[in-house]
Design a protein around this motif. Sequence first.
Motif, PDB file in Angstrom:
ATOM      1  N   UNK A  36       0.843  -1.192   0.000  1.00 42.56           N
ATOM      2  CA  UNK A  36       0.000   0.000   0.000  1.00 42.56           C
ATOM      3  C   UNK A  36       0.881   1.247   0.000  1.00 42.56           C
ATOM      4  N   UNK A  37       0.493   2.253  -0.796  1.00 48.59           N
ATOM      5  CA  UNK A  37       1.193   3.534  -0.823  1.00 48.59           C
ATOM      6  C   UNK A  37       0.336   4.593  -0.150  1.00 48.59           C
ATOM      7  N   UNK A  75      -2.099  -1.216  -3.758  1.00 49.05           N
ATOM      8  CA  UNK A  75      -3.111  -0.183  -3.587  1.00 49.05           C
ATOM      9  C   UNK A  75      -2.432   1.174  -3.377  1.00 49.05           C
ATOM     10  N   UNK A  76      -2.680   2.092  -4.302  1.00 42.28           N
ATOM     11  CA  UNK A  76      -2.135   3.445  -4.204  1.00 42.28           C
ATOM     12  C   UNK A  76      -3.186   4.337  -3.567  1.00 42.28           C
ATOM     13  N   UNK A  77      -2.990   4.689  -2.314  1.00 44.30           N
ATOM     14  CA  UNK A  77      -3.932   5.525  -1.569  1.00 44.30           C
ATOM     15  C   UNK A  77      -3.382   6.930  -1.342  1.00 44.30           C
ATOM     16  N   UNK A  78      -2.209   7.213  -1.897  1.00 41.75           N
ATOM     17  CA  UNK A  78      -1.600   8.532  -1.741  1.00 41.75           C
ATOM     18  C   UNK A  78      -2.358   9.564  -2.566  1.00 41.75           C
ATOM     19  N   UNK A 125       4.127  -1.122   3.360  1.00 41.26           N
ATOM     20  CA  UNK A 125       3.555   0.216   3.230  1.00 41.26           C
ATOM     21  C   UNK A 125       4.663   1.157   2.782  1.00 41.26           C
ATOM     22  N   UNK A 126       4.442   1.849   1.664  1.00 39.32           N
ATOM     23  CA  UNK A 126       5.339   2.906   1.196  1.00 39.32           C
ATOM     24  C   UNK A 126       4.750   4.230   1.643  1.00 39.32           C
ATOM     25  N   UNK A 172       3.884   0.644  -8.346  1.00 42.85           N
ATOM     26  CA  UNK A 172       3.530  -0.302  -9.410  1.00 42.85           C
ATOM     27  C   UNK A 172       4.721  -0.723 -10.255  1.00 42.85           C
ATOM     28  N   UNK A 173       5.831  -0.039 -10.113  1.00 45.73           N
ATOM     29  CA  UNK A 173       7.028  -0.351 -10.903  1.00 45.73           C
ATOM     30  C   UNK A 173       8.023  -1.208 -10.126  1.00 45.73           C
TER      31      UNK A 173
END
Length: 419
Positions: free
Chosen positions: A39-40, A100-103, A144-145, A89-90
């Motif tokens: 997750x981001x 999941x990109x939540x940023x 988590x990023x 994603x890369x």
Amino acid sequence: MSRFRRTVVAVALAAATAALATAVAPPAPASAALPTAAVALGDSFISGEGAGAYAPVVDVNGVAQGFPGWTAPNSNAFFCHRSANASLHRATLPGIQDRFNLACSGGQPHDIATTSSARANGRQVAAQLDQLRAVGRTHDIDLVLLGLGSNNSSFTFGDVAEKCANRFIADAWTGWWEFWAYLGGPVEQEPCTDADLATAAQWSAATAETTTAVRQLLATLREIDADGQHRVVFQDYTNPLPFDLDPTFHSEDSRDDTRDKFRALGAERYAAGCPIHRASLLPGHRFSQGLGTLVRSTRDTLAAEFPGADLVYLNVQRAFDGARLCESAASPTGALATPIRLQDSPPNGVFVTSLAGKDKIAIQRIANTCVSYFQTCQESWHPNAAGHQVLGQCLGGAAATSARAVACVRASNGSITVS
């Protein structure tokens, strides 16, 4: 048990006696393991601002918002600019099944636990922790990023960039005697200094604000991640501009940026993506380094508060070495960051790539379009798709390391190392 960095354990069961087998009820079926997720969370350097391929974003009312048009309010959820090319994603992340990109571009510490639209200039999205909880109901969160700190109640990256670029443009097109050229009075034309970007008091407040938000994140992860096994990568920021410009951009028509009014040089630097005084570059890098200190300090403070938590600091300040805007004469070609690009009014999606031949009134009109419709220029000075590819390599290294802090560095041949 988490499948991220998981080892397989073989368990041998002794055969029960026939008599015991008849006396014991058959065991209940094992629960299916949840799919693993990365997750981001955070701001524009994580969401993928500048990388294009932006996906629709679900707003606070549960409605997916696609591109709403250039004249829509900038508060629209779509302008979180969650990119399919974002580093999340890369990155190569063995064991991770879903991402999941939540940023959200422009995200602040406030937005971690509170609806973004509840603050000035916030976007219409739910609190990032609420979005994270939804992921936690269906997935085992293993990575988590987090990118947080460049925007806060004291300063924002966008304001810093706008201030320094506007001073350069005003200096390039307007003589000191032409203060009347800008409606509302004279515009600052001096290079940016350290104090212009952030004061000591602002750094202190920003660090406290960021630490509080991340503390809430770690507490939430402890509640929603059933196996308690997850790594949090604290990524800092890379400066899109070099320590000095390529000599090609030092002067034009025998005029440099230390004298008054230098339109040809102003147009040249804008076309290359770096409308900035050379004297502003070092304060800008000290600002970037300050953000790194803020992120590292937050990580270290919370590591002491959450003993045993898997927290890694990822320093990306040298990830774009040799490929920053105006670091070569070919800029913006080959750069890993997006050039500053503006649209004329009314905005229509066509970016102005050259300011050559434009007078100060046209310059003012173009600059004001960014003010009225911030979405027309918000990609400026962010990592582009190639830049996020590099940041993805950085993330992959941080996800696999046994160290608590790593630096991601780009060599002169373009290779990336994380150590």
